[in-house]
Design a protein around this motif. Structure first.
Motif, PDB file in Angstrom:
ATOM      1  N   ILE A  30       0.822  -1.202   0.000  1.00 27.19           N
ATOM      2  CA  ILE A  30       0.000   0.000   0.000  1.00 27.19           C
ATOM      3  C   ILE A  30       0.866   1.266   0.000  1.00 27.19           C
ATOM      4  O   ILE A  30       0.530   2.267  -0.641  1.00 27.19           O
ATOM      5  N   GLU A  31       2.005   1.243   0.712  1.00 28.21           N
ATOM      6  CA  GLU A  31       2.889   2.410   0.736  1.00 28.21           C
ATOM      7  C   GLU A  31       3.404   2.723  -0.672  1.00 28.21           C
ATOM      8  O   GLU A  31       3.415   3.880  -1.101  1.00 28.21           O
ATOM      9  N   GLU A  32       3.815   1.689  -1.396  1.00 30.32           N
ATOM     10  CA  GLU A  32       4.318   1.899  -2.752  1.00 30.32           C
ATOM     11  C   GLU A  32       3.207   2.385  -3.671  1.00 30.32           C
ATOM     12  O   GLU A  32       3.420   3.254  -4.526  1.00 30.32           O
ATOM     13  N   TRP A  33       2.019   1.812  -3.507  1.00 26.38           N
ATOM     14  CA  TRP A  33       0.895   2.208  -4.349  1.00 26.38           C
ATOM     15  C   TRP A  33       0.500   3.657  -4.060  1.00 26.38           C
ATOM     16  O   TRP A  33       0.164   4.422  -4.957  1.00 26.38           O
ATOM     17  N   GLY A  34       0.564   4.043  -2.782  1.00 23.77           N
ATOM     18  CA  GLY A  34       0.261   5.416  -2.416  1.00 23.77           C
ATOM     19  C   GLY A  34       1.201   6.399  -3.088  1.00 23.77           C
ATOM     20  O   GLY A  34       0.782   7.463  -3.562  1.00 23.77           O
TER      21      GLY A  34
END
Length: 259
Positions: free
Chosen positions: A246-250
């Motif tokens: 999720i951090e990378e997608w954010g």
């Protein structure tokens, strides 16, 4: 997992998903969805329930760089929120760099004036020394200015609005992954008192027109076993199934301003 179901109702046919959809729409406390595919209308239903303070947990699959099959709609910005906080260390670093840059400007100006005087009244070796000092100061000044520009006062993090686990389809060629298994199971738990299992995905066609088979149960022990399995999936219990960070997608969908 294995679970024995004491009492269950079997629905088969093109209207098998009707009661499932009705029970999900009528949820008052919690809805858990495990479905490799879902569409835009069903995602909007989950977002609506979330806004009505119903706890949502969604486990699905990333296919073709989207969350399941959402008919071209991208819900990532609604599902993932950006949070920022001021970084005291970065703030201190910026202040130190500003002080250093001010000092370097003064030093550079002084060296240039001294260099002019040296050029007029001293030998060549003194002139070379002053030129080296000017160039060195200019280099340090440019480095400090670049570091100041690239130092962000904030740190960013990303969180989903409700528990969301997105596993990656092993056949997905657009997203690098190490998945060995595709999650094909479908399960729905409503208010921890009703559970559905069967062939239906959380899509309009599965719930309204496809010929599907669905089992409905209110067996508490079976539901607890299902809840345990959902928790296991959400806690990354298997190394054979890769999932979206999720951090990378954010970072892909939000800007991270330096100021």
């Amino acid at each position: 997992m294995q679970a024995a179901i004491k009492e269950a109702t079997i629905h088969m046919g093109t209207t098998a998903g009707k009661q499932l959809l009705e029970d999900i729409s009528a949820a008052r406390q919690e809805v858990i969805v495990l479905s490799p595919f879902l569409n835009a209308e069903q995602m909007r239903l989950l977002l609506k329930l979330h806004q009505e303070n119903v706890r949502i947990t969604l486990i699905t699959t990333l296919c073709h760089n989207m969350i399941g099959n959402l008919e071209g709609d991208d819900f990532r910005a609604e599902l993932i929120k950006q949070y920022k906080r001021k970084d005291p260390e970065a703030e201190h670093k910026k202040e130190s760099l500003k002080g250093l840059i001010t000092f370097l400007y003064v030093a550079l100006f002084s060296f240039i004036l001294t260099g002019i005087y040296t050029y007029l009244y001293y030998y060549a070796y003194a002139q070379v020394c002053m030129l080296v000092l000017v160039l060195l100061t200019l280099f340090v000044l440019c480095t400090a200015a670049s570091e100041l520009r690239n130092t962000s006062l904030y740190r960013y993090s990303y969180k989903t609005i409700f528990p969301l686990k997105i596993f990656i389809d092993p056949g997905n060629q657009k997203v690098k992954n190490s998945s060995k298994h595709f999650i094909h199971a479908k399960a729905f738990i409503i208010d921890q008192s009703i559970a559905y299992l069967g062939s239906a995905d959380f899509t309009c066609s599965s719930l309204s027109s496809n010929y599907e088979s669905i089992i409905r149960t209110e067996d508490r022990e079976a539901i607890q076993d299902l809840l345990s399995e959902v928790k296991r999936l959400c806690n990354n219990a298997s190394d054979d199934m890769d999932f979206v960070d999720i951090e990378e997608w954010g970072k892909m969908i939000y800007d991270e301003p330096l100021k």
